[in-house]
Design a protein around this motif. Structure first.
Motif, PDB file in Angstrom:
ATOM      1  N   VAL A 122       0.831  -1.205   0.000  1.00 38.30           N
ATOM      2  CA  VAL A 122       0.000   0.000   0.000  1.00 38.30           C
ATOM      3  C   VAL A 122       0.863   1.251   0.000  1.00 38.30           C
ATOM      4  CG1 VAL A 122      -1.878   1.253   1.118  1.00 38.30           C
ATOM      5  CG2 VAL A 122      -1.754  -1.219   1.334  1.00 38.30           C
ATOM      6  N   GLY A 123       0.676   2.076  -1.026  1.00 39.23           N
ATOM      7  CA  GLY A 123       1.315   3.384  -1.092  1.00 39.23           C
ATOM      8  C   GLY A 123       0.340   4.456  -0.657  1.00 39.23           C
ATOM      9  N   GLU A 124       0.726   5.679  -0.943  1.00 38.31           N
ATOM     10  CA  GLU A 124      -0.016   6.821  -0.428  1.00 38.31           C
ATOM     11  C   GLU A 124      -1.175   7.208  -1.366  1.00 38.31           C
ATOM     12  OE1 GLU A 124       2.907   9.812   0.203  1.00 38.31           O
ATOM     13  OE2 GLU A 124       1.481  11.440  -0.072  1.00 38.31           O
ATOM     14  N   ALA A 125      -0.827   7.558  -2.585  1.00 40.17           N
ATOM     15  CA  ALA A 125      -1.827   8.045  -3.545  1.00 40.17           C
ATOM     16  C   ALA A 125      -1.196   8.047  -4.928  1.00 40.17           C
ATOM     17  CB  ALA A 125      -2.266   9.459  -3.172  1.00 40.17           C
ATOM     18  N   PRO A 126      -2.006   8.019  -5.980  1.00 40.70           N
ATOM     19  CA  PRO A 126      -1.433   8.061  -7.332  1.00 40.70           C
ATOM     20  C   PRO A 126      -0.667   9.359  -7.571  1.00 40.70           C
ATOM     21  CG  PRO A 126      -3.796   7.553  -7.381  1.00 40.70           C
ATOM     22  CD  PRO A 126      -3.476   7.962  -5.989  1.00 40.70           C
ATOM     23  N   GLY A 127       0.404   9.274  -8.367  1.00 41.00           N
ATOM     24  CA  GLY A 127       1.109  10.462  -8.838  1.00 41.00           C
ATOM     25  C   GLY A 127       0.686  10.764 -10.273  1.00 41.00           C
ATOM     26  N   ALA A 128       1.455  11.605 -10.933  1.00 39.70           N
ATOM     27  CA  ALA A 128       1.075  12.058 -12.274  1.00 39.70           C
ATOM     28  C   ALA A 128       0.987  10.889 -13.268  1.00 39.70           C
ATOM     29  CB  ALA A 128       2.074  13.095 -12.770  1.00 39.70           C
ATOM     30  N   GLU A 180      -2.777   2.963 -13.326  1.00 34.08           N
ATOM     31  CA  GLU A 180      -2.109   1.860 -12.609  1.00 34.08           C
ATOM     32  C   GLU A 180      -1.143   2.422 -11.557  1.00 34.08           C
ATOM     33  OE1 GLU A 180       0.800  -1.816 -13.684  1.00 34.08           O
ATOM     34  OE2 GLU A 180      -0.807  -1.406 -15.113  1.00 34.08           O
ATOM     35  N   PRO A 181      -1.123   1.808 -10.348  1.00 32.78           N
ATOM     36  CA  PRO A 181      -0.239   2.333  -9.307  1.00 32.78           C
ATOM     37  C   PRO A 181       1.222   1.995  -9.572  1.00 32.78           C
ATOM     38  CG  PRO A 181      -1.376   0.406  -8.483  1.00 32.78           C
ATOM     39  CD  PRO A 181      -1.912   0.675  -9.864  1.00 32.78           C
ATOM     40  N   PHE A 182       2.112   2.843  -9.100  1.00 36.43           N
ATOM     41  CA  PHE A 182       3.555   2.613  -9.154  1.00 36.43           C
ATOM     42  C   PHE A 182       4.037   2.184 -10.551  1.00 36.43           C
ATOM     43  CE2 PHE A 182       2.764   2.390  -4.588  1.00 36.43           C
ATOM     44  CZ  PHE A 182       3.799   3.184  -4.124  1.00 36.43           C
ATOM     45  N   VAL A 183       3.863   3.086 -11.517  1.00 38.29           N
ATOM     46  CA  VAL A 183       4.327   2.795 -12.871  1.00 38.29           C
ATOM     47  C   VAL A 183       5.535   3.639 -13.289  1.00 38.29           C
ATOM     48  CG1 VAL A 183       2.192   1.868 -13.837  1.00 38.29           C
ATOM     49  CG2 VAL A 183       2.529   4.338 -13.785  1.00 38.29           C
ATOM     50  N   GLY A 184       5.787   4.721 -12.601  1.00 36.85           N
ATOM     51  CA  GLY A 184       6.911   5.582 -12.985  1.00 36.85           C
ATOM     52  C   GLY A 184       8.250   4.974 -12.587  1.00 36.85           C
ATOM     53  N   ARG A 185       9.262   5.828 -12.424  1.00 42.22           N
ATOM     54  CA  ARG A 185      10.598   5.355 -12.037  1.00 42.22           C
ATOM     55  C   ARG A 185      10.551   4.639 -10.688  1.00 42.22           C
ATOM     56  NH1 ARG A 185      14.693   9.668 -11.182  1.00 42.22           N
ATOM     57  NH2 ARG A 185      16.292   8.091 -10.899  1.00 42.22           N
ATOM     58  N   ALA A 186       9.776   5.197  -9.770  1.00 44.94           N
ATOM     59  CA  ALA A 186       9.645   4.586  -8.440  1.00 44.94           C
ATOM     60  C   ALA A 186       9.044   3.186  -8.561  1.00 44.94           C
ATOM     61  CB  ALA A 186       8.793   5.468  -7.531  1.00 44.94           C
ATOM     62  N   GLY A 187       8.124   3.032  -9.504  1.00 45.08           N
ATOM     63  CA  GLY A 187       7.486   1.735  -9.713  1.00 45.08           C
ATOM     64  C   GLY A 187       8.469   0.683 -10.206  1.00 45.08           C
ATOM     65  N   LYS A 188       9.357   1.110 -11.097  1.00 43.30           N
ATOM     66  CA  LYS A 188      10.380   0.182 -11.615  1.00 43.30           C
ATOM     67  C   LYS A 188      11.294  -0.278 -10.473  1.00 43.30           C
ATOM     68  CE  LYS A 188       9.573   0.474 -16.170  1.00 43.30           C
ATOM     69  NZ  LYS A 188       8.241   1.080 -15.919  1.00 43.30           N
ATOM     70  N   LEU A 189      11.641   0.676  -9.613  1.00 44.67           N
ATOM     71  CA  LEU A 189      12.481   0.331  -8.464  1.00 44.67           C
ATOM     72  C   LEU A 189      11.731  -0.612  -7.515  1.00 44.67           C
ATOM     73  CD1 LEU A 189      15.040   0.586  -6.798  1.00 44.67           C
ATOM     74  CD2 LEU A 189      14.199   2.773  -5.900  1.00 44.67           C
ATOM     75  N   ASP A 245       2.328 -11.348  -8.814  1.00 44.98           N
ATOM     76  CA  ASP A 245       1.886 -12.250  -7.741  1.00 44.98           C
ATOM     77  C   ASP A 245       1.275 -11.518  -6.555  1.00 44.98           C
ATOM     78  OD1 ASP A 245       2.840 -14.295  -9.261  1.00 44.98           O
ATOM     79  OD2 ASP A 245       4.732 -14.496  -8.157  1.00 44.98           O
ATOM     80  N   VAL A 246       1.595 -10.230  -6.436  1.00 43.24           N
ATOM     81  CA  VAL A 246       1.130  -9.467  -5.275  1.00 43.24           C
ATOM     82  C   VAL A 246       0.007  -8.527  -5.725  1.00 43.24           C
ATOM     83  CG1 VAL A 246       3.447  -9.580  -4.288  1.00 43.24           C
ATOM     84  CG2 VAL A 246       2.771  -7.540  -5.563  1.00 43.24           C
ATOM     85  N   PHE A 247      -0.573  -7.819  -4.775  1.00 42.39           N
ATOM     86  CA  PHE A 247      -1.555  -6.785  -5.127  1.00 42.39           C
ATOM     87  C   PHE A 247      -1.014  -5.444  -4.636  1.00 42.39           C
ATOM     88  CE2 PHE A 247      -5.377  -4.241  -4.995  1.00 42.39           C
ATOM     89  CZ  PHE A 247      -6.013  -4.606  -6.175  1.00 42.39           C
ATOM     90  N   ILE A 248      -1.025  -4.447  -5.525  1.00 40.33           N
ATOM     91  CA  ILE A 248      -0.466  -3.137  -5.217  1.00 40.33           C
ATOM     92  C   ILE A 248      -1.552  -2.073  -5.331  1.00 40.33           C
ATOM     93  CG2 ILE A 248       1.330  -1.459  -5.792  1.00 40.33           C
ATOM     94  CD1 ILE A 248       2.870  -3.664  -7.214  1.00 40.33           C
ATOM     95  N   CYS A 249      -1.712  -1.286  -4.277  1.00 44.60           N
ATOM     96  CA  CYS A 249      -2.693  -0.207  -4.346  1.00 44.60           C
ATOM     97  C   CYS A 249      -2.255   0.950  -3.462  1.00 44.60           C
ATOM     98  CB  CYS A 249      -4.083  -0.714  -3.943  1.00 44.60           C
ATOM     99  SG  CYS A 249      -4.161  -1.349  -2.269  1.00 44.60           S
ATOM    100  N   ASN A 250      -3.078   1.942  -3.358  1.00 45.21           N
ATOM    101  CA  ASN A 250      -2.803   3.124  -2.546  1.00 45.21           C
ATOM    102  C   ASN A 250      -3.948   3.362  -1.579  1.00 45.21           C
ATOM    103  OD1 ASN A 250      -0.281   4.300  -3.722  1.00 45.21           O
ATOM    104  ND2 ASN A 250      -1.533   4.314  -5.589  1.00 45.21           N
ATOM    105  N   ILE A 251      -3.669   4.204  -0.565  1.00 43.10           N
ATOM    106  CA  ILE A 251      -4.750   4.576   0.355  1.00 43.10           C
ATOM    107  C   ILE A 251      -5.782   5.412  -0.404  1.00 43.10           C
ATOM    108  CG2 ILE A 251      -5.354   5.805   2.466  1.00 43.10           C
ATOM    109  CD1 ILE A 251      -2.444   5.263   3.414  1.00 43.10           C
TER     110      ILE A 251
END
Ligand code: URA
Ligand code: URA
Length: 242
Positions: free
Chosen positions: A89-95, A102-111, A125-131
């Protein structure tokens, strides 16, 4: 004449051309028009009765409960395996997320993908979302009122997924989920519980891009997270056997 035809003819004789609807059907229609539904004798918001993640997404993706519904491009429900035992769980979508849905797709998402791979988890295999499911303008922190409106959707996602472990990404996500003002360092130091699920806290991948010195402690956090996952899966397997 079939039973149904006989029944309809009787109804017509009794009530004329007006279609006879049972009280319950009328009541359901009225509730649905108000975005509500009845389940187990309790009236609740319709999305709360979703049986699957896909159904939930469909029922909430046009949400306008808070003002972010007016400014978002895409509603970012979350992605991943509907049978995932691991939820991030992250905070919120970015730009980028607001653009792609889709959550965490930018550079941070790759990391983030690399961090997952380091402990043998794949993004699929996991589920990724934001608050928050919608982007706050200029990536400002979520407002308490936005969290209050949006967090029930996360609760429902977790109720459907029933994951074994959760990982909170970053200080804001952790403080928000845990209703804590403690520092990230303090929050990282212990295993918490959120909605009855064991939760570990680590750095936000975007923070690691800014400060690579935090990579090492993050590696330690995710190793701990992997060990907790293995432990919980082993316990569940044992329980299933017994
Ligand atoms: N940061 C977050 O917290 N979530 C995202 O989805 C992207 C960036
Ligand atoms: N600050 C944050 O907001 N998040 C981190 O993960 C680290 C520092």
């Amino acid at each position: 004449m079939s039973d149904i035809s006989r029944y309809l003819r009787q109804q017509k004789e009794r009530f004329g051309e007006t279609l006879y609807l049972e009280e319950q059907i009328l009541r359901e229609a009225e509730l649905a028009a108000a975005g509500l539904a009845e389940e187990g004798g309790t009236v609740t918001e319709a999305w709360n009765t979703a049986r699957t993640l896909a159904q939930l997404d469909e029922l909430i993706c046009n949400c306008t409960k808070c003002a972010l519904g007016e400014t978002r491009n895409r509603f970012v429900f979350g992605v991943g395996n509907p049978n995932a035992d691991v939820v991030l769980v992250g905070e919120a979508p970015g730009a980028e997320e607001d653009k792609t849905g889709e959550p965490f797709v930018g550079r941070a998402g790759k990391l983030l993908d690399k961090i997952l791979e380091a402990v043998d988890f794949k993004r699929e295999d996991v589920f990724i979302c934001n608050i928050l499911k919608c982007r706050p303008p200029n990536n400002r922190d979520p407002l308490p009122a936005e969290v209050e409106q949006c967090e029930p959707y996360l609760h429902k996602q977790l109720a459907l997924l029933q994951p074994k472990v959760m990982l909170a990404l970053g200080r804001i996500a952790a403080q928000t989920l845990l209703r804590s003002k403690d520092s990230l360092t303090r929050l990282r130091a212990e295993t918490h519980t959120y909605q009855g699920i064991p939760l570990i806290v680590t750095y936000h991948p975007a923070a690691l891009l800014r400060n690579p010195n935090w990579k090492r402690p993050t590696w330690e956090d995710v190793q701990k997270f992997r060990a907790l996952y293995d432990e919980r899966m082993a316990a569940a397997a044992k329980g299933a056997q017994a």
